[in-house]
Scaffold this active site. Structure first.
Site, PDB file in Angstrom:
ATOM      1  CG  ASP A 187      -2.168   0.947   1.229  1.00 37.30           C
ATOM      2  OD1 ASP A 187      -2.771   1.015   0.206  1.00 37.30           O
ATOM      3  OD2 ASP A 187      -2.102   1.809   2.030  1.00 37.30           O
ATOM      4  CD  GLU A 200      -1.892   2.703  -3.491  1.00 35.30           C
ATOM      5  OE1 GLU A 200      -2.093   3.283  -4.432  1.00 35.30           O
ATOM      6  OE2 GLU A 200      -1.791   2.641  -2.399  1.00 35.30           O
ATOM      7  CG  ASP A 236      -9.525   3.459   0.263  1.00 39.40           C
ATOM      8  OD1 ASP A 236     -10.072   3.116   1.182  1.00 39.40           O
ATOM      9  OD2 ASP A 236      -8.130   3.437  -0.074  1.00 39.40           O
TER      10      ASP A 236
END
Length: 513
Positions: free
Chosen positions: A300, A347, A400
């Site tokens: 992430d 990511e 998200d």
């Protein structure tokens, strides 16, 4: 590293319709694995499995190494003989979204009771083999497990206050104070370790079940850790902290199109020079632990490994931050040296520079492509299938994002809708499955769909709204939604797009002339 062509679903464990008011590692997890196998899906992506703190976000964890106790199945503990089945009756059921406070109040005392029973009854014949495994587990994981147990016991002792608000001798980890803790709360510390053992036992069993069905797990590693965590309390030397233990600088992202003041996440910044001088030992231990949980690891906020936005801790916004270089290449080289080839996904969303791309390409890591991002303007077309490369991971949306249906109904602009209609021709069936097919037919090696999209759910099923401080992470899949007809639809798409890598799929039938 390159991945074989495949597809899978994104569903966090908490979103399963398990007994007890929250998804866990019990029967519902195995039923979902069966659904994945029936749909010829080879990947199950989950969010971080870590214990959560304020806000219930898996990205604001109390430990980067531990498992979330709420994911431990009480049904499994009853099967093991740790607790009587009648003791777990009357808990919240399998339907409805998560009410975190209620779940914590009702589930955690029963887990503690079960763990205490295991400690007291471990000499019973049916428990001796598990006890032997627990002793081995506690030894292998002692580098993080002992301090996580101390942190949790102290956190309860001091009314869930952040560790820097504990009495000074505990905040600064005075050796005599920690020795007293061991003497006065020995059983409480052991219970914390037993609960972690139960998590690992249940996770390992589920992972083995999935492996037999050719299903691999993708798990998340958040680049930063929470200030209020066992990690920062235990390893203060590797974080930018003042003498009074408060953060000097914190993480976030700069002002952009979406926010005039940027985002102040508040995680403490690493002392990368100290980490590098130590041979990145903490990161090696962290990724080694992560490899024991997942088959593939999504990093992430990957861009933070090249440069991160550093904000003065006293500031309320991210406006006055600055980009600071990080030793990403040195870190990944060390991880490769220590652990071998690592199955990372980068990511790489947000403000991505040529330097970030170069870091990703240096280690041959696939980046991410989000279909929802691709329709706003020509500059966004890198997120559309005709611009993909093989070494990429495509999503219709992430945790998200709004669900695809929710985005179409409430978030997509007229320009985006016109582009979607031109690109996939939604027609009477709606927009969701045409976009799913666009992702699946792309050249990207990996294709992932949030379960909410497969079910064509709207905004009510959204997992997280990043700008919203509360009412996130609570969605659960309703019982009875994963029907065979839906698995058949997924399987047909998987076969038609060459994402089924089973031996049977490789058999070729050539029609006669």
């Amino acid at each position: 590293m390159p991945f074989e062509r495949s597809s899978g679903l994104l569903l966090h464990i908490t979103s399963l319709p398990s007994y007890g008011g929250i998804g866990d590692l019990g029967p519902a997890a195995y039923e979902f694995a069966d659904f994945l196998a029936a749909g010829k899906q080879r990947l199950w992506q989950v969010l971080p499995l870590s214990p959560t703190g304020y806000g219930n976000s898996p990205y604001a964890a109390l430990s980067a190494f531990a498992g979330n106790p709420l994911l431990v199945s009480l049904e499994k503990l009853a099967e093991w003989g740790w607790i009587d089945a009648e003791r777990i009756a009357g808990l919240p059921g399998r339907s409805g979204n998560i009410r975190f406070e209620e779940v914590v109040q009702k589930k955690m005392p029963l887990q503690v009771e079960a763990a205490r029973n295991f400690l007291h009854r471990h000499a019973e014949p049916r428990l001796t083999e598990q006890w032997s495994r627990f002793e081995g587990y506690a030894t292998i994981n002692r580098t993080w497990l002992n301090d996580y147990a101390r942190y949790n016991v102290l956190r309860r002792k001091f009314d869930s206050k952040c560790w820097n608000e504990w009495p000074k001798e505990y905040a600064y980890r005075d050796a005599d104070a920690l020795a007293r803790l061991e003497q006065e709360h020995g059983e409480d510390l052991a219970i914390e370790q037993v609960i972690q053992f139960a998590f690992d036992e249940q996770w390992t069993a589920l992972r083995e079940y999935c492996t037999k069905r050719d299903i691999r797990f993708i798990g998340d590693v958040a680049i930063f850790v929470n200030y209020d965590s066992a990690d920062v309390w235990t390893h203060r030397d590797i974080f930018e902290l003042n003498e009074d233990l408060s953060p000097i600088r914190v993480s976030g992202v700069p002002p952009d199109y979406f926010s005039e003041t940027g985002q102040r996440w508040g995680n403490p910044i690493y002392r990368w020079d100290v980490l590098e001088a130590q041979g990145f030992n903490w990161w090696v231990d962290r990724i080694r632990r992560t490899r024991s949980l997942y088959d593939v690891i999504r990093l992430d906020h990957f861009r933070g490994f090249e440069a991160y936005w550093s904000i003065p801790a006293e500031d309320d916004t991210a406006v006055n931050g600055e980009w600071v270089k990080a030793p990403g290449a040195a870190l990944f080289s060390k991880l490769h040296e220590a652990l071998g080839e690592l199955p990372f996904i980068a990511e790489d969303l947000g403000l991505i520079t040529p330097e970030v791309d170069a870091l990703r390409e240096q280690f041959d890591l696939p980046g991410m492509r989000i279909l929802q991002f691709g329709f706003s303007s020509r500059g966004a077309h890198n997120y559309l299938p005709h611009r993909y490369e093989k070494n990429a991971v495509v999503y219709t949306g992430t945790h998200d994002n709004d669900t695809t249906r929710g985005w179409w109904e409430h978030g997509a602009t007229k320009v985006e809708k016109a582009a979607v209609e031109t690109y996939v021709h939604p027609g009477e069936e709606g927009v969701v499955w045409p976009l799913i097919r666009a992702a699946a037919t792309s050249v990207a090696d990996i294709c992932l769909f949030p379960l909410q999209d497969i079910l064509e759910l709207g905004s009510e099923a959204r997992m997280n709204v990043p700008s919203r401080s509360g009412d996130n992470w609570g969605w659960r899949c309703a019982e009875g939604m994963l029907v065979p007809k839906l698995a058949e639809k997924l399987a047909a798409l998987t076969e038609a797009t060459d994402r089924d890598q089973s031996p049977e799929a490789e058999k070729t039938e050539v029609p006669e002339a």
